[in-house]
Write a protein that holds these residues in place. Structure first.
Motif, mmCIF file in Angstrom:
data_model
loop_
_atom_site.group_PDB
_atom_site.id
_atom_site.type_symbol
_atom_site.label_atom_id
_atom_site.label_comp_id
_atom_site.label_asym_id
_atom_site.label_seq_id
_atom_site.Cartn_x
_atom_site.Cartn_y
_atom_site.Cartn_z
ATOM 1 N N CYS A 165 0.824 -1.216 0.000
ATOM 2 C CA CYS A 165 0.000 0.000 0.000
ATOM 3 C C CYS A 165 0.866 1.277 0.000
ATOM 4 C CB CYS A 165 -0.902 -0.051 1.224
ATOM 5 S SG CYS A 165 -1.969 1.388 1.366
ATOM 6 N N HIS A 242 -4.899 -3.812 3.488
ATOM 7 C CA HIS A 242 -3.803 -2.986 2.985
ATOM 8 C C HIS A 242 -2.523 -3.581 3.577
ATOM 9 C CE1 HIS A 242 -6.642 0.353 2.005
ATOM 10 N NE2 HIS A 242 -7.271 -0.061 3.098
ATOM 11 N N PRO A 291 -5.726 3.935 5.185
ATOM 12 C CA PRO A 291 -5.648 4.776 3.992
ATOM 13 C C PRO A 291 -6.943 4.802 3.191
ATOM 14 C CG PRO A 291 -4.206 2.869 3.819
ATOM 15 C CD PRO A 291 -4.900 2.739 5.106
ATOM 16 N N CYS A 294 -5.684 5.071 -1.770
ATOM 17 C CA CYS A 294 -4.904 4.016 -2.406
ATOM 18 C C CYS A 294 -5.862 3.163 -3.222
ATOM 19 C CB CYS A 294 -4.196 3.167 -1.361
ATOM 20 S SG CYS A 294 -5.340 2.238 -0.333
ATOM 21 N N CYS A 296 -5.846 -0.295 -3.104
ATOM 22 C CA CYS A 296 -5.819 -1.681 -2.614
ATOM 23 C C CYS A 296 -7.177 -2.383 -2.773
ATOM 24 C CB CYS A 296 -5.383 -1.728 -1.156
ATOM 25 S SG CYS A 296 -3.709 -1.109 -0.902
HETATM 26 ZN ZN LIG Z 1 -3.968 0.561 0.577
#
Ligand SMILES: [Zn+2]
Length: 317
Positions: A165, A242, A291, A294, A296
């Protein structure tokens, strides 16, 4: 295998699998954690569909967040991790516990082709690395047998861009630059394009030939290769986590000739690294936020229902 097992351990959104950076602490991670204001609330040994799982430590950080720690990638002493389905047990626990952010640390060798003392940019022993990608030399990545994630390919597929991540790599980079009384020679972020040749629980170092292949491959693709332990990035993605991975380079790839007189392997593992890595991990677990910027989750792609219908139906009992 029994798919009737209910998870009976603690739950948390954050977890670490520890790993070789904190090996030197033995079973005393919790003592170091206590000196930094982290309380170990309990120690559990949950059952899993694949047999008795690894130890699960439940902590509360000074900021109030609770997190889980499974020592050393979920490995159990004297048990072959592959033979005993260690990775399945570990990920089943993390998945059932509701973990969404998973921190993993690794150490081991650099196969960077730039090895002369003048190669300042090279990935060298003593460096901290946040790899951009990985190579895998193990069997095909699978899900969690006996659960709905056993073979989910027809329903969803994990795209493996950004396996580690990126926003969490930035959190780790900031943390590595802030460790008290210690300075990594250099910190290589994802932009350095370092590739992790993922290996979990081998009983030896890579051979000279393997290292030479990785060195040549790295030069060819313009991405230096490091070798080290890490759990399956595919499994983490399939389980909706993540994955935050950091790596401390301990030696050159073969493990035979450290070539750097300032670093002696056992001294590094026993004296220098554990406290540094534990402090880094504890600060991350206390402060990192989950997060949102991102990919992911987005990179676990749903697929049209026709794909699952294209397989034989489940057997009727
Ligand atoms: Zn992530």
């Amino acid at each position: 295998m029994s798919s009737m097992v209910e998870y009976a351990g603690p739950r948390a959104a954050f977890a670490t699998l520890g790993g070789s950076p904190t090996w030197g602490l033995g079973d005393r991670f919790h003592e170091l954690a206590a000196t930094r204001g982290h309380t170990r609330l309990g120690v559990h040994r949950p059952a899993t569909p694949y047999g008795l799982g690894p130890q699960v430590e439940h902590y509360r950080a000074p900021g109030g967040r609770e997190f889980l720690r499974i020592p050393t990638y979920g490995q159990v002493v004297d048990e072959d991790p592959v033979l005993h389905a260690s990775e399945w047990k570990t990920f089943w626990i993390l998945w059932k516990a509701g973990v969404r952010v998973l921190l993993v640390g690794g150490t081991s060798g650099s196969c960077d082709w730039r090895r002369t003392a003048a190669d300042e940019d090279a990935v060298r022993p003593g460096d901290f690395v946040l790899p951009q990608s990985y190579l895998t030399r193990d069997t095909m990545p699978t899900g969690l047998p006996g659960t709905e994630l056993e073979f989910c390919l027809p329903r969803q597929v994990a795209i493996m861009d950004d396996p580690f991540c990126p926003p969490l790599a930035e959190t780790l980079r900031a943390g590595a630059g802030r460790v008290a009384d210690f300075k990594f020679r250099r910190i290589h972020g994802p932009e350095a394009g370092v590739v992790l040749n993922r290996w979990l629980a081998g009983n030896g170092f890579e051979s000279l030939a393997t290292c030479r292949v990785l060195e040549a491959t790295g030069r060819q693709i313009g991405m230096p290769v490091i070798t080290g332990d890490c759990v399956s990035p595919v499994l983490a993605r399939v389980c909706g986590m993540h994955l935050a991975y950091y790596h401390v380079v301990a030696n050159w790839g073969t493990g035979l000739a450290p070539e750097d007189p300032t670093i002696v392997l056992n001294r590094l593992y026993m004296e220098t690294l554990p406290a540094v890595a534990a402090a880094l991990e504890l600060a991350f677990l206390d402060e990192a936020s989950e997060p949102t910027a991102c990919r992911c989750r987005e990179l676990l792609r749903s697929r049209p229902p026709e794909y699952a219908r294209a397989l034989s139906p489940r057997a009727t009992k």
